[in-house]
Design a protein around this motif. Structure first.
Motif, short mmCIF file in Angstrom:
data_model
loop_
_atom_site.label_atom_id
_atom_site.label_comp_id
_atom_site.label_asym_id
_atom_site.label_seq_id
_atom_site.Cartn_x
_atom_site.Cartn_y
_atom_site.Cartn_z
N GLN A 173 0.82 -1.21 0.00
CA GLN A 173 0.00 0.00 0.00
C GLN A 173 0.85 1.26 0.00
O GLN A 173 0.47 2.29 -0.57
N SER A 174 2.01 1.20 0.59
CA SER A 174 2.89 2.37 0.67
C SER A 174 3.43 2.80 -0.69
O SER A 174 3.92 3.92 -0.85
N ASN A 175 3.35 1.91 -1.66
CA ASN A 175 3.87 2.22 -3.00
C ASN A 175 2.74 2.46 -4.01
O ASN A 175 2.99 2.52 -5.22
N ARG A 176 1.51 2.60 -3.52
CA ARG A 176 0.37 2.82 -4.41
C ARG A 176 0.28 4.30 -4.82
O ARG A 176 0.83 5.18 -4.15
N ARG A 177 -0.50 4.57 -5.87
CA ARG A 177 -0.62 5.91 -6.42
C ARG A 177 -2.08 6.37 -6.42
O ARG A 177 -2.98 5.56 -6.48
N GLY A 178 -2.26 7.70 -6.40
CA GLY A 178 -3.60 8.28 -6.35
C GLY A 178 -4.25 8.40 -7.72
O GLY A 178 -3.70 7.97 -8.74
N PHE A 179 -5.42 9.04 -7.74
CA PHE A 179 -6.28 9.10 -8.92
C PHE A 179 -5.59 9.69 -10.14
O PHE A 179 -5.60 9.10 -11.22
N TRP A 180 -4.98 10.89 -10.01
CA TRP A 180 -4.49 11.61 -11.18
C TRP A 180 -3.29 10.92 -11.82
O TRP A 180 -3.19 10.85 -13.05
N LYS A 181 -2.40 10.40 -11.01
CA LYS A 181 -1.25 9.68 -11.57
C LYS A 181 -1.70 8.40 -12.27
O LYS A 181 -1.19 8.05 -13.35
N MET A 182 -2.66 7.71 -11.68
CA MET A 182 -3.17 6.47 -12.29
C MET A 182 -3.94 6.79 -13.57
O MET A 182 -3.85 6.06 -14.56
N LEU A 183 -4.69 7.89 -13.56
CA LEU A 183 -5.43 8.27 -14.76
C LEU A 183 -4.48 8.57 -15.91
O LEU A 183 -4.72 8.18 -17.06
N ALA A 184 -3.37 9.26 -15.61
CA ALA A 184 -2.38 9.57 -16.65
C ALA A 184 -1.81 8.29 -17.26
O ALA A 184 -1.68 8.18 -18.48
N VAL A 185 -1.47 7.33 -16.40
CA VAL A 185 -0.91 6.07 -16.90
C VAL A 185 -1.93 5.31 -17.75
O VAL A 185 -1.60 4.82 -18.84
#
Length: 425
Positions: A15-27
């Motif tokens: 969980q400590s290496n997970r990413r939020g909405f905007w970074k995931m949306l970009a990918v």
């Protein structure tokens, strides 16, 4: 000191290496900005009215969104890539089959992508094709080597650039063709059936969509994973289809970069073409690294370098000789996703034993045979092949698994009863 695998090739993403909405949306948007979707959009644009085109693209991307969104949900909940998820259904060594199919296909498309950049740029600049292939291949390999961080940065740059420049070109092309009203009034010379149109729309991305867990496993929450995946398909993939349709209608060219070359926008065209292929190829190379890492147990970083070199060396040969085979190979991939979905949601009722505690079968032959059966259903049963393949595979896998479990239960009961009779005597 043991080197930490920051891409978590063979373990869940913490969980400590997970990413939020905007970074995931970009990918995820970067994943769906796919040149082949423009070619498919051009094909649809020639065979449908504009209203039919919009409806088919929305319906097709809804189906793709549901398929990939379901895979994204599992990935976010477990933190596992497509290849590690496949171990639950196929077994540890059985997962090598989907891993090889997925990884080999992506290395092939990486090579084709490098050539798809080199050929048109050579045509307008005169720079040697092989020089362009080597430079682009090495640059794409370098960013894929740095994993999700590099993919995120690249997507944050590429997605807005492609969307803005591409939209500007598409609007100009629309004006050239007579404006929006001319698009709305267009009547195809040879009409395409809706089933055929949906096949083109869904089939263009369903194979790559099977790799969604490789990226969605980094999402902080299940909601982020599912929402960014679905939004990416509705916006990113739909935009690629729209660019292809408008370019074909205005100039007979489905690739927006070729349209921009026609419009005299040479530098913007090279930027759009380069970024579009770069995001696609980086995702392909990253996913192929995870696939071969699952088989070889070698870290993803080393595998990515090897795959990138192979794809670069073979780029022009793949582009000239192998695209048809890669398309056929890609048609076998949706059945892999179908088995993962059926295993998780139906057989395991939405809950897997944690990866570290799970004792996997060596090979689950039911999954392997169901995959074969699903591929045959997709090819032979009338209708929409990608949907037929996904549904057919899932039905076969669940039905055969439950039938064998039932037979096993009956056999155990009979053996127990026989044992009790022997003891009584």
């Amino acid at each position: 000191m043991k080197k930490v695998d920051k891409e978590f090739s063979l373990q869940p993403v913490p969980q400590s290496n997970r990413r939020g909405f905007w970074k995931m949306l970009a990918v995820m948007m970067g994943l769906t900005f796919f040149s082949a979707s423009m070619l498919s959009g051009g094909e649809l644009g020639m065979g449908l009215t504009f209203t039919q085109f919009i409806l088919v693209v929305l319906a097709g991307n809804l189906i793709l969104g549901l398929y990939t969104g379901a895979l994204a949900y599992i990935a976010s909940k477990t933190g596992l890539s497509t290849h590690l998820l496949a171990r639950y259904a196929f077994g540890e060594k059985g997962s090598y089959l989907p891993s090889f199919l997925l990884a080999a296909t992506q290395v092939g498309w990486f090579g084709v992508g490098a050539a798809m950049f080199a050929v048109p740029v050579h045509a307008v600049t005169g720079i040697n094709e092989y020089t362009l292939v080597i430079l682009s291949g090495l640059l794409m390999t370098a960013t894929a080597f740095f994993g999700m961080k590099a993919l995120t940065v690249l997507s944050l740059i590429a997605v807005p650039a492609i969307a803005i420049l591409g939209s500007f070109s598409a609007m100009n092309a629309t004006e050239t063709a007579g404006g929006l009203q001319a698009l709305m009034d267009y009547q195809p010379i040879e009409a395409m059936g809706i089933a055929a149109a949906l096949t083109v729309c869904i089939g263009s991305f369903v194979s790559a969509g099977t790799l969604t867990p490789d990226f969605a496993r980094f999402a902080k929450t299940k909601r982020t994973a599912v929402s960014t995946t679905i939004i990416a398909f509705f916006i990113g993939n739909s935009l690629m289809f729209l660019f292809g349709a408008i370019g074909t209608f205005a100039f007979g060219l489905s690739d927006i970069s070729e349209v921009m070359f026609m419009q005299g926008l040479i530098i913007p065209a090279i930027i759009v073409l380069g970024l579009n292929i770069w995001t696609t190829n980086d995702n392909a190379l990253y996913a192929s690294g995870l696939g071969f890492s699952n088989i070889t147990k070698i870290s993803k970083d080393k595998v990515v370098i090897f795959n990138g070199i192979v794809g670069t060396i073979m780029a022009m040969w793949l582009y000239n000789n192998f695209m048809g085979f890669l398309t056929i190979l890609g048609s076998t991939l949706p059945s892999v996703g179908a088995i993962i979905l059926a295993d998780y949601f139906i057989l395991k009722k939405g809950s897997y034993v944690p990866f570290e505690m799970m004792k996997f079968k060596v090979i689950n032959w039911i999954a392997v045979c169901s995959w074969v059966g699903g591929v045959l259903v997709a090819q032979l049963v009338p209708g929409i092949p990608p949907i037929n393949g996904i549904i057919g595979t899932a039905v076969i896998y669940v039905a055969v698994t439950k039938a064998i479990e039932k037979i096993s239960e009956i056999t155990q009961v009979n053996q127990k009863e026989k044992g009790e009779l022997v003891n009584d005597h």
